[in-house]
Design an enzyme around this catalytic site. Structure first.
Site, PDB file in Angstrom:
ATOM      1  N   THR A  81       2.005  24.172  -4.629  1.00  0.00           N
ATOM      2  CA  THR A  81       1.848  25.486  -3.841  1.00  0.00           C
ATOM      3  C   THR A  81       2.386  25.433  -2.593  1.00  0.00           C
ATOM      4  OG1 THR A  81      -0.029  25.550  -5.212  1.00  0.00           O
ATOM      5  CG2 THR A  81       0.170  27.086  -3.180  1.00  0.00           C
ATOM      6  N   ASP A 123       9.160   2.722   1.434  1.00  0.00           N
ATOM      7  CA  ASP A 123       8.251   3.706   1.879  1.00  0.00           C
ATOM      8  C   ASP A 123       8.057   3.385   3.586  1.00  0.00           C
ATOM      9  OD1 ASP A 123       5.481   4.394   2.698  1.00  0.00           O
ATOM     10  OD2 ASP A 123       4.647   3.839   0.915  1.00  0.00           O
ATOM     11  N   PHE A 143       0.763  -1.307  -0.066  1.00  0.00           N
ATOM     12  CA  PHE A 143       0.150  -0.178  -0.180  1.00  0.00           C
ATOM     13  C   PHE A 143       0.906   1.120  -0.057  1.00  0.00           C
ATOM     14  CE2 PHE A 143      -2.390   3.512   1.752  1.00  0.00           C
ATOM     15  CZ  PHE A 143      -3.710   3.379   1.105  1.00  0.00           C
ATOM     16  N   LYS A 176       2.409  10.363   8.095  1.00  0.00           N
ATOM     17  CA  LYS A 176       1.585   9.935   9.389  1.00  0.00           C
ATOM     18  C   LYS A 176       2.361  10.678  10.855  1.00  0.00           C
ATOM     19  CE  LYS A 176      -0.457   5.809   7.585  1.00  0.00           C
ATOM     20  NZ  LYS A 176      -2.023   5.720   8.023  1.00  0.00           N
TER      21      LYS A 176
END
Ligand code: FES
Lengths: 461, 461
Positions: free
Chosen positions: A343, A288, A179, A319
């Protein structure tokens, strides 16, 4: 500042939560809402809901609360008038950073940089962290292929309409059960649940099997090594196959422990070998650590358990680190400005909190605490699965990042609800696992509170 | 609470900014950094840098500061102890929302909902807003195609490895010059600059021409109508062609004014006709108001200028709204929970600020102010282009959302730097345009400060 135990007044969701869910249902899909929370009254390891129920939180907002609710150090930071303007004026960090930005990043993110990495790019969530990490990988890979970074006229024009050679057919290799987020780029590397993927256009990118190991790992080392070898071989086959297809693998992305996919572990050897395969084939290795990072495995990064000096080209996080982002090796740094850009490029107010979180982790030796609590938790799970062999199996974990399998999905879901009504907030993952994702302030005595109550729940089943 | 004018002490970047840029350069690519800011001392329309230069800010962090720096209403919110826990405990909104979440959303986002839209989903930035809007569109479109929402066995298995039919070849039609973000899904609809797209794998999605109009629009209505008709015809052709290719257009995404792409306008008629084409072909119409929304055109949403009761299926927002997200019509709401989902699903601390921003907009009649300042600004630009016909052309705008073209890119870039050294912070867009993106508190007298100084700059060129 912690409460001394769970305290339940109603079943969950209670009447007030139900009322609010109905209200919100007029505005959004509320199918995933568990209950509504009173964050003011929540403290430490305890989450309080709007019906006055106080639950020991072993799920922590999908593993994203590092040091518990309303930690005094974070509240104090909010009362410092010097910090106000950081909250009120969100800058476009990539063009107009605040004066203290380099210092804050050095003090926070660089102080915990993975081995071999000196550069870090902040982002705002896990998905933009991985998406931009992929983009860095694609830029790096194409420049390697070209041998220089001056694109041809054809590349310049074709990219504007999404066509090759400007938009090349590069791929990222990922693992079944992995994931990595849900924006379309990330989603092409996510393979944990149908509901995430169905109906979404995707890329034809290779998906390798992730080892399916037997636990406890120490007891099955030979079988597990075979399974890992099988997966590694498949990885190499896929890299070759996709190169032949004209969609070369620019990077490999993997979690040190597959989290959403069911807490699937692999050995340090597996990761070291995979790292070597990535080197051999010139693919970037992207670890990851969005769910595994931040200390919950007993080390700040889960990949530290592999014991490598050069663990990866890119490590992404979010997280528990409150800000998203990724570390990268010097050579992965995009060659020109505005290629990796948006941005906000993160949010300095989250960096402020991160500095304090890291201070607390160091001051209170929380990594040691996690190791201690994790041992107690895993031992407790071993005992429970011995006691309820028809219900529980495959207890596994690193630090407090633990999981256990339940007989089937329906039983797992029922256990979760029963535990919740007794004041234990847990999460599921994979098809039939329960995952443990407490904050770093989850101590040994919290483990015992959990084990007692969970034992009662199991006894009813 | 505003300063009374720019005040320059050094050229920009000054020595302190240069020093900090060097420091940050060891950690990140700093090629896009303009200078470092002192956000504590910035106020209202004025941005103060670390060398003590005070600039009139007509770019506002890439159009993302709604009511100026350190607005007292926002600072006051920070000192309310009831708000602290919202900042300190970021919830997983999709599963464990705070008690006041439905009220805060109703009070803020729903109070400004576009016509015909009763549902809103918060997200954290413009990219995840658009990515998830696309996902809603794909779910809706596939369920329409199926006639029900029960996927076949083949869909369930194929989607896990990114293959059709589970991951279908659906497309989103976008416009040349459009900008909708930079994550890989969004990026497939972005076509403003090579540097954003080069080397990034993409989807084979159709790209239609955006009308290239002559300004002032009123003077060239016939030619412009022809140009718009040409583009609309091309849109229909592309929809048919991509359906034949087996990559049906599930949605059309467009900005009411193409912002990054060079401030390209089209007439209300164009958008009304495009809306009809989308209806005719069963594509969702997705209006991206990330840069145009929030009041800068004199209406809260730029699409209100079209005067339609049913302007779109989806309207996405971010930037000046401080939180990201999108509105959608009831039928676009995903059919099951967890299909549109991520860890945070926005950030309630940004919603707190948004409530105050909307209060200020109403209390201070800022939309009227914008209309008034916008008129003064556009008239001033008309005068300047009459005065400097070799330098300036194509002045255009709606509210303060204005732009003007400069002879060529090099001159444009030079003008921007010269204006900055005189205390005017402006941005570029497209190949040779200057864009105006002041906050909503930019008054008529700020327009005159700008025009005076800009006139001086032009006189030197
Ligand atoms: S994609 Fe990360 S915040 Fe939007």
């Amino acid at each position: 500042y912690d409460y001394d135990g769970p305290l339940m007044k109603t079943t969950v969701p209670g009447p007030r939560s139900q009322e609010l869910t109905k209200q919100l249902g007029d505005i959004q899909n509320v199918g995933a809402v568990n209950f509504f929370c009173n964050y003011e009254d929540s403290r430490g390891n305890y989450l309080v809901d709007v019906d006055g129920n106080r639950m020991l939180d072993i799920y922590t907002q999908i593993s994203s609360i590092p040091i518990g609710y309303n930690h005094p150090a974070l509240l104090k930071l909010m009362t410092n008038p010097n910090n106000l303007s950081t909250f009120v004026n969100r800058p476009a960090l990539g063009i107009l950073p605040p004066e203290n930005f380099p210092d804050k990043i050095t003090e926070s993110l660089l102080s915990i940089a993975p081995s071999g990495m000196t550069r870090v790019q902040t982002m705002a969530c896990g998905s933009c962290s991985n998406e931009n990490a992929f983009k860095s990988i694609f830029i790096w890979y194409r420049n390697k292929e070209r041998g220089h970074n001056t694109p041809s006229e054809e590349e310049l024009t074709s990219c504007m309409t999404n066509q090759a050679p400007g938009c090349p057919d590069l791929s990222i290799l990922s693992f079944m059960g992995g994931f990595h987020g849900r924006t379309l780029g990330c989603l092409a590397t996510t393979h944990s649940k149908v509901i995430h993927k169905l109906d979404m256009p995707s890329f034809d990118w290779p998906v390798a099997p992730f080892p399916r190991l037997k636990y406890p790992l120490e007891e099955f080392s030979q079988e597990n090594a075979q399974e890992e070898a099988r997966c590694l071989e498949e990885v190499e086959d896929l890299i070759v196959k996709w190169r032949q297809k004209g969609k070369p693998v620019a990077g490999i992305i993997i979690e040190p422990i597959q989290a959403e996919g069911g807490d699937n572990h692999a050995s340090p050897d597996f990761f070291r070998n995979l790292r070597n395969i990535s080197r051999k084939h010139g693919c970037a290795f992207h670890v990851d650590e969005i769910q595994t990072g931040g200390g919950c495995t007993g080390k700040f990064w889960a990949h530290e358990h592999w014991g490598m000096d050069d663990p990866a080209e890119i490590v992404s996080f979010s997280k528990k680190l409150l800000t998203g982002g990724y570390y990268q090796k010097e050579e992965l740094q995009a060659d020109k400005p505005y290629r990796i850009f948006n941005t906000w490029m993160g949010d300095p107010s989250k960096n402020l909190f991160l500095v304090e979180v890291l201070n607390v982790i160091r001051r209170e030796n929380l990594l040691e605490e996690v190791t201690r609590s994790g041992k107690a938790l895993l031992n407790g799970l071993y005992e429970l699965q011995a006691q309820y062999p028809g219900l529980l199996s495959r207890a596994r974990g690193l630090g407090t990042f633990c999981a256990i399998d339940v007989r089937d999905a329906a039983t797992r879901d029922r256990l979760l609800l029963q535990a919740r009504d007794k004041g234990m907030l847990l999460g599921g993952c994979g098809d039939q696992s329960i995952r443990f994702r407490p904050a770093l302030v989850f101590k040994e005595y919290h483990v015992h509170i959990f084990l007692n109550i969970f034992n009662n729940v199991l006894a009813q089943n």
